[in-house]
Design a protein around this motif. Structure first.
Motif: not given
Lengths: 506, 172
Positions: A318-334
């Motif tokens: 749901w993110q429209s901000n790229l930095k925030r999206m990468l933050a969530y993606s880094s959670i997923a990678h963890a």
């Protein structure tokens, strides 16, 4: 006794040189900053030299040396050097060196003016803390280095002044961090009360030879895992991640998402493996959690891993901000990496190491390109990326490759990372976990490709021209080439990881 | 119950009650003064544990230094006594349930577990022992604590300076 212990400390210092080099860098930067405030390149140059010297010393210290700083009372010291810590230290140094290089061209950092000195000073103390975290074998040292890492990162997250969201990020980080380290300290105190020692090896010895009630042990384990879980942004301790990653300067976000996570994982693997493993058993796979057999730890961690990756991926949609999206993606990678921790045999740990090494390049690369574009556009909103692929073809293509690699599609390195991770899971008969991991990768494909779609398949009227400069071009290439190369020729990483699974005492 | 136990519970009661006031008080001055009793209570427990040096340090540093600094900070800040601190409690019921469960588990642990009990030792000079430990076995921790404090100091100066710059900008 006194002479003997001083001798021992002096001898241990010979093996402690990489850390000493970082300490020296810290103090030199602090002093130089006092006298040469104006110079733009001096401080980053000194930090780079410091990190490289530390890396040089790291390569030339002996492979394995256990129990440094042991004196008097117990012969088991505070610190070990082993291939496992070597791997993570190299990883941390690489991430730090890239961060310094990023900072050189980052607009946010260079416009911060008077505080730039502190930025580099704190980066070196941050690196020092992470170094200590990767090879500590004592709960006290573990807690103190944990605090050093946390304190440095709180300040760095709020580094850009006059930016409201940066200050907010820092405050949120401090509050969450204080709770997490408090919880961890509580867990440590229970463990100490049960065993009467802070040394991980002695705790293991005591736990495997005495009858310990399981309830306090489980609670202590949970609290410690929770504290470390905060660092690696494991659900349900991940709430700080998006806000902090979005608010912090992007260079800091990059280093937090790679280096500080690496240190957290190193600590998690080492401490739990040393404390809770049953040495007498021959089959590591089943004995990994032998001491805590009353409680199904691997199932708990498997559940947390699933929760972490699913929450991260679903929120990223749901993110429209790229930095925030990468933050969530880094959670997923963890979350993906935690699945390797469920197995906890050499295969699983090797998969985590491979994953981390590749994750370093692709994640830093993605953040770097986002930073370059944000410096030009002044925004990280996905809407503003429309048509960018044609206006800045090199950046557009690089970002696409990094994002594809993060998804895990061949021929990029991300595929190799996921292959080994899920392969290890299947070998260890955790098939449902591997299936969930693959399904999650499919979800992640959607939001990664949304960016690519915006860049290449939509036209826009925005004027945008980017003169990249040779330095930035080289940095991007140095991240891009490994991301592609390791997708095809991955033997060296596999071998490196294979050698590095050896934890001291095993 | 021996006198020793009695004294321990007395101090424990002081710590708990005053710590609760620190959190619950609406006026920040009350919180600060209540913190005084918490620190004293902790010092008392150290004395009971034969850690005389630590107790003295606790009184000198926490009560004498940090607390006085907090109170000064509060008093020098304009109008802070009149400012209503916005502490509102919401989600009272869920938090009571959750903290009740956690608290219950912890109490169960503390009462039921066989803790490892160290042999009581009575040392005549705790200072010497602490000093010896700090420069031998725990030397690296001692040095690390120094670096941590330095980092915290740099950070607080940075934040303070930031505010100063902002107010200057506002004045302009």
């Amino acid at each position: 006794m006194e002479n003997n212990s001083i001798q021992n400390i002096l001898e241990s210092l010979n093996y402690f040189t990489p850390e000493l080099a970082l300490m020296l860098t810290f103090f030199v930067l602090l002093l130089v900053d006092l006298f040469f405030r104006k110079s733009k390149y001096l401080l980053p140059a000194i930090s780079l030299v410091g990190f490289i010297v530390s890396g040089y010393l790291l390569v030339y210290t002996p492979d394995v040396k256990g129990f440094l700083f042991s004196t008097g009372m117990t012969n088991i010291g505070l610190y070990v050097i082993d291939p496992f810590s070597f791997f993570f230290k190299i990883l941390i140094l690489l991430a730090m060196i890239y961060t310094i290089l990023f900072s050189l061209s980052s607009k946010e950092i260079n416009e911060a003016g008077g505080n730039r000195g502190e930025y580099y000073v704190l980066l070196s103390s941050f690196a020092l803390g992470m170094f200590l975290l990767t090879s500590t074998i004592d709960l006290l040292l573990m807690y103190l280095s944990f605090e050093l890492v946390s304190l440095s990162s709180y300040i760095l997250a709020g580094f850009t002044r006059n930016v409201k969201r940066s200050a907010e990020a820092s405050l949120k980080y401090i509050i969450f961090g204080a709770v997490a380290s408090g919880a961890m300290l509580y867990g440590i105190s229970i463990l100490y009360g049960l065993t009467g020692t802070t040394n991980l090896y002695l705790i293991n010895f005591y736990l495997s030879n005495q009858n310990i009630e399981s309830l306090p042990l489980v609670i202590a384990g949970l609290l410690i895992i929770g504290g470390i879980g905060f660092k690696i942004s494991m659900a349900p301790f991940h709430f700080w991640t998006p806000d902090v990653y979005e608010g912090a300067p992007i260079t800091i976000t990059a280093v937090l998402s790679v280096a500080s996570k690496a240190a957290g994982f190193a600590l998690l693997i080492r401490s739990l493996k040393i404390m809770f493993i049953d040495y007498t058993a021959t089959n590591l796979q089943s004995s990994a959690w032998a001491i805590l057999s009353q409680f199904k730890w691997n199932e708990l961690i498997a559940g947390l891993a699933v929760l972490t990756m699913t929450l991260g991926n679903l929120a990223a949609l749901w993110q429209s901000n790229l930095k925030r999206m990468l933050a969530y993606s880094s959670i997923a990678h963890a979350g993906y990496m935690l699945t390797g921790f469920v197995i906890l045999d050499n295969q699983g740990i090797m998969a985590i190491l491979i994953y981390f090494f590749i994750y370093l390049f692709m994640n830093l690369g993605a953040f770097f390109v986002v930073m370059l574009i944000a410096d030009k556009l002044g925004s990280e909103e996905m809407e503003d990326y429309t048509g960018l692929g044609y206006k800045a073809p090199f950046l557009g293509v690089s970002l696409t490759i990094f994002l594809i690699s993060l998804t895990g599609i061949p021929p990029t390195a991300g595929f190799v990372a996921k292959l080994y991770l899920f392969g290890a899971l299947i070998k260890a008969k955790w098939i449902w976990l591997a299936v969930i991991g693959v399904l999650n990768s499919v979800i992640s494909l959607y939001y990664y490709l949304k960016v690519v779609k915006n860049m290449f398949l939509r036209e826009s009227e925005i004027e945008y021209s980017h003169n990249l400069g040779h330095g930035n071009l080289l940095i991007t290439l140095s991240l891009l080439i490994p991301t592609l190369l390791f997708g095809i020729y991955f033997k060296p990483i596999i071998e490196f990881a294979e050698q590095s699974v050896r934890i001291f005492g095993f | 119950m021996t006198t020793y136990d009695l004294i321990f519970y007395l101090f424990a009661l002081i710590i708990l009650v005053s710590a609760f006031i620190v959190v619950a008080a609406r006026n920040i001055i009350y919180s600060a003064f209540s913190l005084l009793f918490t620190f004293f209570g902790v010092a008392g427990i150290y004395v009971l544990l034969n850690a005389d040096f630590i107790a003295v340090v606790q009184v000198i540093i926490y009560v004498g230094g940090i607390l006085v600094l907090i109170i000064f900070g509060v008093m020098l800040t304009n109008k802070i006594t009149e400012v209503e601190i916005k502490t509102e409690s919401f989600q009272v019921l869920p938090s009571i349930i959750i903290s009740g469960i956690i608290g219950g588990t912890l109490v169960a642990i503390f009462t039921k577990t066989n803790w490892k009990v160290a042999e009581p030792q009575i040392l005549d000079k705790t200072v010497t022992e602490i000093g010896r430990f700090l420069v031998s076995h725990y030397m690296i921790l001692f040095e690390l604590a120094g670096i941590i404090l330095l980092v915290a100091l740099i950070g607080s100066v940075m934040i303070a300076r930031k505010e100063k710059l902002e107010t200057e900008e506002v004045e302009k």
